[in-house]
Design a protein around this motif. Structure first.
Motif, PDB file in Angstrom:
ATOM      1  N   SER A  77       3.832 -24.877 -17.267  1.00 56.25           N
ATOM      2  CA  SER A  77       3.578 -24.234 -18.343  1.00 56.25           C
ATOM      3  C   SER A  77       3.840 -22.734 -18.215  1.00 56.25           C
ATOM      4  CB  SER A  77       2.550 -24.518 -19.085  1.00 56.25           C
ATOM      5  OG  SER A  77       1.541 -24.266 -18.333  1.00 56.25           O
ATOM      6  N   ALA A  78       3.397 -22.317 -16.991  1.00 56.27           N
ATOM      7  CA  ALA A  78       3.201 -20.687 -16.883  1.00 56.27           C
ATOM      8  C   ALA A  78       3.554 -20.621 -15.333  1.00 56.27           C
ATOM      9  CB  ALA A  78       2.055 -20.283 -17.044  1.00 56.27           C
ATOM     10  N   LEU A  79       4.040 -19.590 -14.873  1.00 59.26           N
ATOM     11  CA  LEU A  79       4.539 -19.335 -13.283  1.00 59.26           C
ATOM     12  C   LEU A  79       4.422 -17.763 -13.162  1.00 59.26           C
ATOM     13  CD1 LEU A  79       6.146 -20.667 -10.921  1.00 59.26           C
ATOM     14  CD2 LEU A  79       8.004 -19.998 -12.000  1.00 59.26           C
ATOM     15  N   SER A  80       3.789 -17.432 -12.123  1.00 63.05           N
ATOM     16  CA  SER A  80       3.648 -16.199 -11.800  1.00 63.05           C
ATOM     17  C   SER A  80       4.318 -15.935 -10.454  1.00 63.05           C
ATOM     18  CB  SER A  80       2.145 -15.645 -11.809  1.00 63.05           C
ATOM     19  OG  SER A  80       1.934 -14.251 -11.304  1.00 63.05           O
ATOM     20  N   LEU A  81       5.475 -14.867 -10.315  1.00 61.15           N
ATOM     21  CA  LEU A  81       6.105 -14.646  -9.377  1.00 61.15           C
ATOM     22  C   LEU A  81       6.279 -13.114  -8.638  1.00 61.15           C
ATOM     23  CD1 LEU A  81       9.508 -16.295 -10.370  1.00 61.15           C
ATOM     24  CD2 LEU A  81       7.931 -17.272  -8.803  1.00 61.15           C
ATOM     25  N   HIS A  82       6.136 -12.966  -7.533  1.00 63.27           N
ATOM     26  CA  HIS A  82       6.188 -11.473  -6.996  1.00 63.27           C
ATOM     27  C   HIS A  82       7.584 -11.278  -7.119  1.00 63.27           C
ATOM     28  CE1 HIS A  82       2.155 -10.598  -6.140  1.00 63.27           C
ATOM     29  NE2 HIS A  82       1.963 -11.642  -5.627  1.00 63.27           N
ATOM     30  N   GLU A  83       8.060 -10.252  -7.208  1.00 64.68           N
ATOM     31  CA  GLU A  83       9.213  -9.445  -6.933  1.00 64.68           C
ATOM     32  C   GLU A  83       9.913 -10.109  -5.653  1.00 64.68           C
ATOM     33  OE1 GLU A  83       9.059  -5.110  -7.611  1.00 64.68           O
ATOM     34  OE2 GLU A  83      10.963  -5.300  -8.814  1.00 64.68           O
ATOM     35  N   GLY A  84      11.232 -10.369  -5.734  1.00 66.10           N
ATOM     36  CA  GLY A  84      11.880 -10.940  -4.473  1.00 66.10           C
ATOM     37  C   GLY A  84      11.754 -12.222  -4.251  1.00 66.10           C
ATOM     38  N   THR A  85      10.651 -13.062  -4.872  1.00 67.59           N
ATOM     39  CA  THR A  85      10.672 -14.187  -4.582  1.00 67.59           C
ATOM     40  C   THR A  85      11.275 -15.384  -5.370  1.00 67.59           C
ATOM     41  OG1 THR A  85       8.730 -14.551  -5.828  1.00 67.59           O
ATOM     42  CG2 THR A  85       8.494 -14.087  -3.721  1.00 67.59           C
ATOM     43  N   SER A  86      11.340 -16.517  -4.969  1.00 66.37           N
ATOM     44  CA  SER A  86      12.129 -17.517  -5.892  1.00 66.37           C
ATOM     45  C   SER A  86      11.431 -18.678  -6.388  1.00 66.37           C
ATOM     46  CB  SER A  86      13.575 -18.015  -4.901  1.00 66.37           C
ATOM     47  OG  SER A  86      14.232 -16.858  -4.301  1.00 66.37           O
ATOM     48  N   SER A  87      11.852 -19.295  -7.273  1.00 66.00           N
ATOM     49  CA  SER A  87      11.170 -20.493  -7.753  1.00 66.00           C
ATOM     50  C   SER A  87      12.031 -21.234  -8.696  1.00 66.00           C
ATOM     51  CB  SER A  87       9.822 -19.906  -8.512  1.00 66.00           C
ATOM     52  OG  SER A  87       9.167 -20.982  -9.007  1.00 66.00           O
ATOM     53  N   ALA A  88      11.591 -22.338  -9.281  1.00 64.38           N
ATOM     54  CA  ALA A  88      12.382 -23.302 -10.064  1.00 64.38           C
ATOM     55  C   ALA A  88      11.472 -23.791 -11.213  1.00 64.38           C
ATOM     56  CB  ALA A  88      12.710 -24.470  -9.245  1.00 64.38           C
ATOM     57  N   LEU A  89      12.249 -23.919 -12.406  1.00 66.75           N
ATOM     58  CA  LEU A  89      11.791 -24.469 -13.644  1.00 66.75           C
ATOM     59  C   LEU A  89      12.494 -25.880 -13.869  1.00 66.75           C
ATOM     60  CD1 LEU A  89      12.081 -21.144 -15.757  1.00 66.75           C
ATOM     61  CD2 LEU A  89      10.267 -21.831 -14.139  1.00 66.75           C
ATOM     62  N   ARG A  90      11.462 -26.739 -14.402  1.00 68.77           N
ATOM     63  CA  ARG A  90      12.193 -28.090 -14.634  1.00 68.77           C
ATOM     64  C   ARG A  90      11.628 -28.732 -16.057  1.00 68.77           C
ATOM     65  NH1 ARG A  90      13.161 -32.298 -11.011  1.00 68.77           N
ATOM     66  NH2 ARG A  90      13.171 -34.382 -12.124  1.00 68.77           N
ATOM     67  N   CYS A  91      12.859 -29.229 -16.482  1.00 70.50           N
ATOM     68  CA  CYS A  91      12.834 -30.033 -17.738  1.00 70.50           C
ATOM     69  C   CYS A  91      13.214 -31.640 -17.592  1.00 70.50           C
ATOM     70  CB  CYS A  91      13.734 -29.453 -18.649  1.00 70.50           C
ATOM     71  SG  CYS A  91      13.363 -28.049 -19.779  1.00 70.50           S
ATOM     72  N   ASN A  92      12.147 -32.355 -17.975  1.00 68.05           N
ATOM     73  CA  ASN A  92      12.417 -33.793 -18.020  1.00 68.05           C
ATOM     74  C   ASN A  92      12.790 -34.295 -19.331  1.00 68.05           C
ATOM     75  OD1 ASN A  92      11.885 -34.043 -15.162  1.00 68.05           O
ATOM     76  ND2 ASN A  92       9.832 -33.999 -15.500  1.00 68.05           N
ATOM     77  N   PHE A  93      13.856 -35.175 -19.303  1.00 68.03           N
ATOM     78  CA  PHE A  93      14.013 -35.614 -20.923  1.00 68.03           C
ATOM     79  C   PHE A  93      13.669 -37.249 -20.945  1.00 68.03           C
ATOM     80  CE2 PHE A  93      15.943 -31.856 -21.340  1.00 68.03           C
ATOM     81  CZ  PHE A  93      16.914 -31.669 -20.118  1.00 68.03           C
ATOM     82  N   THR A  94      12.922 -37.528 -22.044  1.00 72.33           N
ATOM     83  CA  THR A  94      12.468 -38.944 -22.058  1.00 72.33           C
ATOM     84  C   THR A  94      13.740 -39.769 -22.640  1.00 72.33           C
ATOM     85  OG1 THR A  94      11.513 -38.354 -24.418  1.00 72.33           O
ATOM     86  CG2 THR A  94      10.192 -38.156 -22.281  1.00 72.33           C
ATOM     87  N   THR A  95      14.643 -39.294 -23.315  1.00 72.96           N
ATOM     88  CA  THR A  95      15.628 -40.099 -23.897  1.00 72.96           C
ATOM     89  C   THR A  95      17.148 -39.306 -23.370  1.00 72.96           C
ATOM     90  OG1 THR A  95      15.911 -38.723 -25.843  1.00 72.96           O
ATOM     91  CG2 THR A  95      14.472 -40.753 -25.850  1.00 72.96           C
TER      92      THR A  95
END
Lengths: 114, 109
Positions: free
Chosen positions: B9-27
């Motif tokens: 629901s929320a994500l904090s990143l430092h400059e230069g780093t990497s991360s991923a967001l995800r969506c799951n679908f129920t249908t």
């Protein structure tokens, strides 16, 4: 890139008031949409249209009417505004039907119903 | 919406780093769109995917319709990547998008 404009950008009205939100797109898209955005709900579809004179009901239509007068212009009408309709309203347009192509959004209208 | 579940629901990143967001679908979902909303409220379309992956600069998105999920990767995060990211799923009739409730991303120096 599609240009979608909305007016007014901000609106305050009282309970029972009559409000019209306007949207215009200048990229010759046939498909236009009205959404509302509320904390905890993301964006929810109110009404949408496939072209001038066409109107389709979205997922949260109660209390809202809409009219598509031309290909460019799509209006959202709140004839008896209620505090529950305080929200951020977005208009969008797309070239292909529904969700089958990129949707381009306007800047939004903040509505406060006192 | 119930059809679309976003995480985190929320994500904090430092400059230069990497991360991923995800969506799951129920249908069943025919396509997915990703949007970023900035602090002024403007919504920008980032990706439209009917399958596979797409890349745009430091952003990359993937959609697996069989496994019912989509991801958005942010590489080398910059301050301007801050905002709320929404995914939206196309319904089976192809006439509507259903939005998730968003992931708030904050990139810090």
């Amino acid at each position: 890139e599609a240009a979608v404009t909305q007016s007014p950008r901000n609106k305050v009205t009282v309970t029972g008031g009559n409000v019209t939100l306007s949207c215009r797109q200048t990229n010759s898209h046939n498909y236009m949409y009205w959404y509302r955005q509320d904390t905890g709900h993301g964006l929810r579809l109110i009404h949408y249209s496939y072209g001038a004179g066409n109107l389709q009901i979205g997922d949260v239509p109660d209390g809202y009417k809409a009219t598509r007068t031309t290909q460019e212009d799509f209006f959202l009408l709140l004839e008896l505004a209620s505090p529950s309709q305080t929200s951020l309203y977005f208009c969008a347009s797309s070239d292909a039907p529904g969700a089958q192509d990129t949707q381009y959004f306007g800047p939004g209208t903040r509505l406060l119903v006192l | 919406g119930d059809q679309v579940e976003q995480s985190p629901s929320a994500l904090s990143l430092h400059e230069g780093t990497s991360s991923a967001l995800r969506c799951n679908f129920t249908t069943t979902t025919r396509s997915v769109q990703w949007f970023r909303q900035n602090s002024r409220g403007s919504l920008i379309n980032l990706f439209y995917l009917a399958s596979g992956t797409k890349e745009n600069g430091r952003l990359k998105s993937a959609f697996d319709s069989k496994e019912l999920y989509s991801t958005l990767h942010i590489r080398d995060a910059q301050l301007e990547d801050s905002g709320t990211y929404f995914c939206a799923a196309e319904n089976s009739a192809g006439n509507k998008l259903t939005f998730g409730i968003g992931t708030r991303v904050l990139v810090r120096p």
